[in-house]
Design a protein around this motif. Structure first.
Motif, PDB file in Angstrom:
ATOM      1  N   PRO A 246      -0.923   5.175   8.309  1.00 39.47           N
ATOM      2  CA  PRO A 246       0.497   4.923   8.024  1.00 39.47           C
ATOM      3  C   PRO A 246       1.397   6.107   8.387  1.00 39.47           C
ATOM      4  O   PRO A 246       2.565   5.906   8.742  1.00 39.47           O
ATOM      5  CB  PRO A 246       0.506   4.663   6.513  1.00 39.47           C
ATOM      6  CG  PRO A 246      -0.881   4.199   6.194  1.00 39.47           C
ATOM      7  CD  PRO A 246      -1.764   4.991   7.105  1.00 39.47           C
ATOM      8  N   MET A 247       0.874   7.330   8.297  1.00 43.02           N
ATOM      9  CA  MET A 247       1.666   8.500   8.665  1.00 43.02           C
ATOM     10  C   MET A 247       1.989   8.494  10.153  1.00 43.02           C
ATOM     11  O   MET A 247       3.111   8.825  10.562  1.00 43.02           O
ATOM     12  CB  MET A 247       0.914   9.782   8.302  1.00 43.02           C
ATOM     13  CG  MET A 247       0.582   9.932   6.839  1.00 43.02           C
ATOM     14  SD  MET A 247      -0.321  11.474   6.525  1.00 43.02           S
ATOM     15  CE  MET A 247      -0.797  11.255   4.810  1.00 43.02           C
ATOM     16  N   ALA A 248       1.008   8.125  10.981  1.00 43.35           N
ATOM     17  CA  ALA A 248       1.243   8.048  12.418  1.00 43.35           C
ATOM     18  C   ALA A 248       2.291   6.984  12.731  1.00 43.35           C
ATOM     19  O   ALA A 248       3.175   7.191  13.581  1.00 43.35           O
ATOM     20  CB  ALA A 248      -0.067   7.741  13.145  1.00 43.35           C
ATOM     21  N   CYS A 249       2.215   5.861  12.037  1.00 43.60           N
ATOM     22  CA  CYS A 249       3.204   4.797  12.244  1.00 43.60           C
ATOM     23  C   CYS A 249       4.597   5.253  11.810  1.00 43.60           C
ATOM     24  O   CYS A 249       5.599   4.940  12.469  1.00 43.60           O
ATOM     25  CB  CYS A 249       2.785   3.543  11.484  1.00 43.60           C
ATOM     26  SG  CYS A 249       1.254   2.794  12.096  1.00 43.60           S
TER      27      CYS A 249
ATOM     28  N   TYR B 255       1.491  -3.988   3.742  1.00 45.36           N
ATOM     29  CA  TYR B 255       2.735  -3.830   4.515  1.00 45.36           C
ATOM     30  C   TYR B 255       3.373  -5.199   4.778  1.00 45.36           C
ATOM     31  O   TYR B 255       4.587  -5.382   4.591  1.00 45.36           O
ATOM     32  CB  TYR B 255       2.449  -3.121   5.829  1.00 45.36           C
ATOM     33  CG  TYR B 255       3.675  -2.957   6.702  1.00 45.36           C
ATOM     34  CD1 TYR B 255       4.607  -1.957   6.432  1.00 45.36           C
ATOM     35  CD2 TYR B 255       3.907  -3.818   7.771  1.00 45.36           C
ATOM     36  CE1 TYR B 255       5.744  -1.820   7.221  1.00 45.36           C
ATOM     37  CE2 TYR B 255       5.043  -3.695   8.555  1.00 45.36           C
ATOM     38  CZ  TYR B 255       5.957  -2.687   8.276  1.00 45.36           C
ATOM     39  OH  TYR B 255       7.074  -2.558   9.057  1.00 45.36           O
ATOM     40  N   VAL B 256       2.556  -6.164   5.213  1.00 49.37           N
ATOM     41  CA  VAL B 256       3.085  -7.499   5.488  1.00 49.37           C
ATOM     42  C   VAL B 256       3.588  -8.141   4.202  1.00 49.37           C
ATOM     43  O   VAL B 256       4.631  -8.819   4.188  1.00 49.37           O
ATOM     44  CB  VAL B 256       2.006  -8.371   6.151  1.00 49.37           C
ATOM     45  CG1 VAL B 256       2.502  -9.807   6.305  1.00 49.37           C
ATOM     46  CG2 VAL B 256       1.624  -7.798   7.513  1.00 49.37           C
TER      47      VAL B 256
ATOM     48  N   THR C 298       5.313   4.621   3.181  1.00 53.02           N
ATOM     49  CA  THR C 298       4.257   5.285   3.952  1.00 53.02           C
ATOM     50  C   THR C 298       3.247   5.942   3.031  1.00 53.02           C
ATOM     51  O   THR C 298       2.026   5.792   3.197  1.00 53.02           O
ATOM     52  CB  THR C 298       4.862   6.339   4.889  1.00 53.02           C
ATOM     53  OG1 THR C 298       5.791   5.712   5.780  1.00 53.02           O
ATOM     54  CG2 THR C 298       3.782   7.038   5.698  1.00 53.02           C
ATOM     55  N   LEU C 299       3.725   6.667   2.041  1.00 53.89           N
ATOM     56  CA  LEU C 299       2.827   7.345   1.108  1.00 53.89           C
ATOM     57  C   LEU C 299       2.050   6.352   0.249  1.00 53.89           C
ATOM     58  O   LEU C 299       0.863   6.554  -0.038  1.00 53.89           O
ATOM     59  CB  LEU C 299       3.633   8.297   0.226  1.00 53.89           C
ATOM     60  CG  LEU C 299       4.121   9.562   0.938  1.00 53.89           C
ATOM     61  CD1 LEU C 299       5.229  10.250   0.145  1.00 53.89           C
ATOM     62  CD2 LEU C 299       2.956  10.530   1.155  1.00 53.89           C
ATOM     63  N   LEU C 300       2.701   5.261  -0.134  1.00 53.69           N
ATOM     64  CA  LEU C 300       2.010   4.238  -0.917  1.00 53.69           C
ATOM     65  C   LEU C 300       0.876   3.608  -0.101  1.00 53.69           C
ATOM     66  O   LEU C 300      -0.242   3.431  -0.594  1.00 53.69           O
ATOM     67  CB  LEU C 300       3.006   3.160  -1.348  1.00 53.69           C
ATOM     68  CG  LEU C 300       2.420   1.989  -2.147  1.00 53.69           C
ATOM     69  CD1 LEU C 300       1.869   2.460  -3.492  1.00 53.69           C
ATOM     70  CD2 LEU C 300       3.469   0.894  -2.351  1.00 53.69           C
ATOM     71  N   LEU C 301       1.152   3.306   1.157  1.00 48.51           N
ATOM     72  CA  LEU C 301       0.134   2.700   2.017  1.00 48.51           C
ATOM     73  C   LEU C 301      -1.013   3.663   2.283  1.00 48.51           C
ATOM     74  O   LEU C 301      -2.180   3.258   2.330  1.00 48.51           O
ATOM     75  CB  LEU C 301       0.761   2.236   3.332  1.00 48.51           C
ATOM     76  CG  LEU C 301       1.765   1.077   3.228  1.00 48.51           C
ATOM     77  CD1 LEU C 301       2.372   0.793   4.591  1.00 48.51           C
ATOM     78  CD2 LEU C 301       1.104  -0.171   2.661  1.00 48.51           C
TER      79      LEU C 301
END
Length: 420
Positions: free
Chosen positions: A164-167, A211-212, A342-345
């Motif tokens: 998720p960080m890269a995204c 995310y979805v 992002t951090l949650l994911l």
């Protein structure tokens, strides 16, 4: 302080000290961490404005007490020596990232770039049979690294957690920067594939599903999640064996069963941190069961609160946005929500994999949660209407949550034991 702790983060993941002849045996990690710690001591920016800053030392105490209760007082010093650096790194990194979202983005970049180095090493292994570290592939054809990442499952856990960080980084800057970080995300996904780790595959599925769900709702998430699970089973032979009757899965269930009975026989302080394999030939293969068995209810409730507050904090940002008219523009708050998501994911991916692995004390987990805690401390400074979290007011909630979690673990094991 920022440079030192980010260097510590990079050395912890890439670990050149574990395979480069000129660095082998040198206490590089310890020296860098000490420099970061002394910088933190001298800094006026120290913060303790989150319950995790109090919980983590209590958890360390619980681990030490578990060794004393198990009859080995000297083990308490070993626990302090082993886990103390992790606690120091948590305090320093949380303080650094509390300063600004820009520092969090920089920390994300270090996480992702270092993970990509390990993924490239895995690609090297898959092509040549051996990587530049001199480490070959595992016996079952899965990639591995050195040090704390010598298990393919640990590699997969890292790749899934930083995905998720890269995204997030791909959404910042111009076209070339977006392509670079999207390529990094693709490399991490390929790294997960090369690890062939079922826990990592499920972590990626959990991240995508969450995310979805957040963006499109639970029905769409359920449909796409089912499609994703079928696709992963086609990609991975080990995912096709995702069944309680399969030998590896059955061994895990047996280990969970033994761990829960260790808790029943030592309910308060457990069998001692690090002592699980003294009672069972396999480790717990579940981070929750491992903490419960080794540190008892005292350790489990503190560890669960440490982890749980992180999820709670991010959900508060996502569900309870302040009024933009009173505290800033809409765009700025949208950026905060993206960071929180992002951090949650990332934390969700980490614990989705950790549910099938014994990684309760791994340093990467605490470094990631440090970023999360630092972010919430910082966002509360920017948006004071966000709620504060205080152990003095809400500590009692973790008692029924811990009891409910233990009951759920017993139910899960009982069901799996009767279906295998």
């Amino acid at each position: 302080m920022l440079i030192f702790i980010l260097l510590y983060l990079a050395l912890t993941i890439v670990r050149p000290q574990d395979y480069m002849p000129g660095l082998t045996g040198l206490p590089i990690l310890s020296v860098v961490l000490l420099l970061a710690f002394f910088s933190w001591l001298l800094s006026s920016a120290k913060t303790f404005a989150a319950p995790q800053f109090m919980i983590l030392p209590v958890f360390l105490l619980a681990m030490m007490m578990s060794q004393v209760a198990a009859g080995w007082a000297g083990g308490a010093l070993e626990v302090l020596s082993a886990f103390g650096p992790t606690m120091i790194a948590f305090f320093v990194l949380a303080t650094v990232t509390a300063n600004s979202p820009r520092r969090i983005a920089t920390t994300f970049a270090v996480f992702v770039l270092c993970a990509c180095v390990l993924a490239l090493h895995g690609v090297d292994q898959s092509l040549n049979g051996i990587g530049w570290t001199g480490v070959g592939m595992a016996e079952d054809g899965r990639i591995q690294y050195v040090g704390i990442f010598n298990d393919p499952n640990d590699l997969g856990l890292l790749f899934a957690a930083v995905l998720p960080m890269a995204c997030f980084l791909s959404g910042r800057g111009g076209f070339l920067r977006r392509i670079f970080w999207l390529a990094a995300a693709g490399l991490l996904l390929y790294g997960v594939y090369l690890t062939n780790s079922r826990g990592a595959f499920l972590a990626v599925l959990a991240i995508g599903g969450a995310y979805v769900w957040y963006k499109r709702g639970i029905v769409t998430a359920g449909i796409l999640g089912s499609v994703g699970l079928v696709a992963m089973q086609l990609l991975s032979s080990r995912m096709q064996e995702l069944d309680a009757d399969e030998s590896s899965a059955a061994g895990r269930v047996d280990a969970w069963y033994e761990g829960l009975h260790m808790f029943l026989s030592h309910p308060l302080f457990g069998v001692g941190a690090g002592n699980f394999t003294e009672y069972n030939y396999l480790t717990a293969h579940n981070s929750f069961v491992l903490v419960l068995a080794e540190t008892g209810f005292f350790g489990f409730i503190t560890w669960l609160a440490f982890v749980g507050y992180g999820f709670w904090m991010m959900l508060k940002v996502l569900r309870s946005p302040p009024q933009p008219a009173a505290e800033g523009v809409v765009g700025a708050w949208a950026d905060e929500r993206t960071l929180a998501l992002t951090l949650l994911l990332s934390q969700l991916g980490l614990f989705a994999a950790a549910f099938f692995l014994s990684r309760s004390y791994t340093v990467v987990m605490y470094l990631l949660i440090a970023v999360l805690v630092g972010y919430y401390v910082g966002v509360r400074k920017r948006y004071p209407s966000l709620p504060s979290f205080s152990l003095a007011e809400g500590w009692w909630r973790w008692i029924p949550i811990a009891l409910g979690s233990i009951f759920a673990l017993f139910v899960i094991v009982e069901v799996l034991m009767h279906t295998s």
